[in-house]
Scaffold this motif. Structure first.
Motif, mmCIF file in Angstrom:
data_model
loop_
_atom_site.group_PDB
_atom_site.id
_atom_site.type_symbol
_atom_site.label_atom_id
_atom_site.label_comp_id
_atom_site.label_asym_id
_atom_site.label_seq_id
_atom_site.Cartn_x
_atom_site.Cartn_y
_atom_site.Cartn_z
ATOM 1 N N GLU A 63 -39.773 10.019 -61.358
ATOM 2 C CA GLU A 63 -39.080 10.431 -60.139
ATOM 3 C C GLU A 63 -38.506 9.226 -59.408
ATOM 4 O O GLU A 63 -39.216 8.266 -59.111
ATOM 5 C CB GLU A 63 -40.018 11.196 -59.207
ATOM 6 C CG GLU A 63 -39.329 11.657 -57.928
ATOM 7 C CD GLU A 63 -40.228 12.465 -57.024
ATOM 8 O OE1 GLU A 63 -39.918 12.558 -55.817
ATOM 9 O OE2 GLU A 63 -41.252 13.005 -57.518
ATOM 10 N N VAL B 214 -28.663 13.013 -52.422
ATOM 11 C CA VAL B 214 -29.814 13.000 -53.324
ATOM 12 C C VAL B 214 -31.017 12.333 -52.664
ATOM 13 O O VAL B 214 -30.914 11.249 -52.097
ATOM 14 C CB VAL B 214 -29.453 12.256 -54.628
ATOM 15 C CG1 VAL B 214 -30.676 12.082 -55.511
ATOM 16 C CG2 VAL B 214 -28.347 12.990 -55.363
ATOM 17 N N VAL C 159 -34.814 12.682 -57.916
ATOM 18 C CA VAL C 159 -34.292 13.091 -59.223
ATOM 19 C C VAL C 159 -35.364 12.837 -60.267
ATOM 20 O O VAL C 159 -35.984 11.774 -60.273
ATOM 21 C CB VAL C 159 -33.028 12.286 -59.613
ATOM 22 C CG1 VAL C 159 -32.419 12.854 -60.895
ATOM 23 C CG2 VAL C 159 -32.018 12.252 -58.490
ATOM 24 N N VAL D 115 -29.454 8.767 -58.549
ATOM 25 C CA VAL D 115 -29.015 9.145 -59.891
ATOM 26 C C VAL D 115 -28.854 7.878 -60.723
ATOM 27 O O VAL D 115 -27.924 7.095 -60.512
ATOM 28 C CB VAL D 115 -27.684 9.912 -59.840
ATOM 29 C CG1 VAL D 115 -27.231 10.281 -61.253
ATOM 30 C CG2 VAL D 115 -27.816 11.170 -58.994
ATOM 31 N N ARG E 131 -34.083 17.899 -62.556
ATOM 32 C CA ARG E 131 -34.278 18.452 -61.221
ATOM 33 C C ARG E 131 -33.785 17.460 -60.176
ATOM 34 O O ARG E 131 -34.040 16.262 -60.279
ATOM 35 C CB ARG E 131 -35.754 18.778 -61.004
ATOM 36 C CG ARG E 131 -36.273 19.832 -61.976
ATOM 37 C CD ARG E 131 -37.773 19.970 -61.952
ATOM 38 N NE ARG E 131 -38.264 20.466 -60.669
ATOM 39 C CZ ARG E 131 -39.535 20.845 -60.468
ATOM 40 N NH1 ARG E 131 -40.424 20.759 -61.455
ATOM 41 N NH2 ARG E 131 -39.914 21.280 -59.287
ATOM 42 N N VAL E 132 -33.094 17.985 -59.184
ATOM 43 C CA VAL E 132 -32.594 17.163 -58.078
ATOM 44 C C VAL E 132 -32.952 17.863 -56.774
ATOM 45 O O VAL E 132 -32.693 19.058 -56.611
ATOM 46 C CB VAL E 132 -31.067 16.965 -58.148
ATOM 47 C CG1 VAL E 132 -30.574 16.171 -56.935
ATOM 48 C CG2 VAL E 132 -30.658 16.278 -59.443
ATOM 49 N N ASN E 133 -33.537 17.137 -55.844
ATOM 50 C CA ASN E 133 -33.815 17.641 -54.506
ATOM 51 C C ASN E 133 -33.057 16.795 -53.498
ATOM 52 O O ASN E 133 -32.879 15.591 -53.680
ATOM 53 C CB ASN E 133 -35.316 17.583 -54.196
ATOM 54 C CG ASN E 133 -36.128 18.488 -55.100
ATOM 55 O OD1 ASN E 133 -35.674 19.567 -55.474
ATOM 56 N ND2 ASN E 133 -37.311 18.044 -55.465
ATOM 57 N N TYR F 171 -30.032 9.485 -65.932
ATOM 58 C CA TYR F 171 -29.989 10.816 -65.326
ATOM 59 C C TYR F 171 -28.551 11.304 -65.155
ATOM 60 O O TYR F 171 -28.273 12.501 -65.236
ATOM 61 C CB TYR F 171 -30.724 10.813 -63.989
ATOM 62 C CG TYR F 171 -32.238 10.796 -64.133
ATOM 63 C CD1 TYR F 171 -32.848 11.230 -65.297
ATOM 64 C CD2 TYR F 171 -33.046 10.343 -63.099
ATOM 65 C CE1 TYR F 171 -34.221 11.212 -65.441
ATOM 66 C CE2 TYR F 171 -34.438 10.322 -63.223
ATOM 67 C CZ TYR F 171 -35.015 10.763 -64.401
ATOM 68 O OH TYR F 171 -36.389 10.758 -64.534
#
Length: 203
Positions: free
Chosen positions: A25, A142, A145, A29, A110-112, A33
């Motif tokens: 994590e 972002v 990620v 980016v 996954r991206v938050n 990724y």
């Protein structure tokens, strides 16, 4: 039924995460990724609003989510049914979650982060397809990620064509609409018109 109500109870059941599951994590980016995002023609967009949670499928040509920089993603909001559930949620609660799928790959991404909705004319024009620009672009800042391991894809055997479901074995969309509308919507006509309508309104 036994219900887990404390984080400590949860940790006692699952133990501690491995180093690999934590080091993957990052808050931006990375080039690796970025390759996942560029290869993905499909993702699910999760949002939250006063009415509750929502998860919306988003699909386009591979790489349709543009990497503006390592902290910013941009995604065109293509034509749909005009419910704009996701957009309504973003205006009231900017938090979003993205899950990218890549056909043939077991890994997902996954991206938050947080999102805003742009109507900048030049930005909209930059996403034109077949001469048609999206009405808005979702701009995502972002925050986290990380890749998701392939267990879910492997267990589901998702990309195996031998497991593809025959669409005729499921109720058609027209059938569902006719039932829910008590036949105010002509289901047969809806199904018949759908291919041409979709082609004309794809972009």
């Amino acid at each position: 039924m036994s219900i887990v109500t404390k984080v400590e109870e949860l940790e006692a059941i699952y133990g501690q995460p491995s180093e690999a599951s934590m080091v993957k994590e990052v808050d931006r980016v990375t080039p690796h990724y970025a390759a996942y995002i560029a290869a993905s023609p499909f993702m699910a967009l999760a949002t939250s609003g006063p009415e509750g949670l929502d998860c919306s499928p988003r699909g386009d040509k591979a790489g349709f989510v543009r990497i503006h920089d390592e902290k910013t993603l941009m995604m065109p909001d293509r034509r749909g049914n005009n419910r704009v559930d996701s957009l309504r949620n973003i205006i009231r609660d900017p938090r979003v979650g993205l899950l990218f799928l890549i056909p043939g790959s077991g890994s997902t991404l996954r991206v938050n982060g947080t999102a805003a909705i742009s109507t900048d004319a030049d930005l909209l024009a930059s996403f034109e397809m077949d001469g048609k620009a999206p009405r808005t672009v979702i701009v995502i800042t972002v925050e986290a990620v990380y890749f998701q391991c392939s267990r879910a894809i492997v267990r589901s055997d998702l990309w195996n064509p031998e497991n593809h479901v025959d669409p005729k074995s499921l109720p058609s969309v027209g059938t569902v609409l006719a039932s829910l509308s008590r036949n105010r919507i002509d289901g047969d006509a809806y199904d018949k018109d759908w291919p041409a309508r979709a082609k004309a309104s794809l972009w």
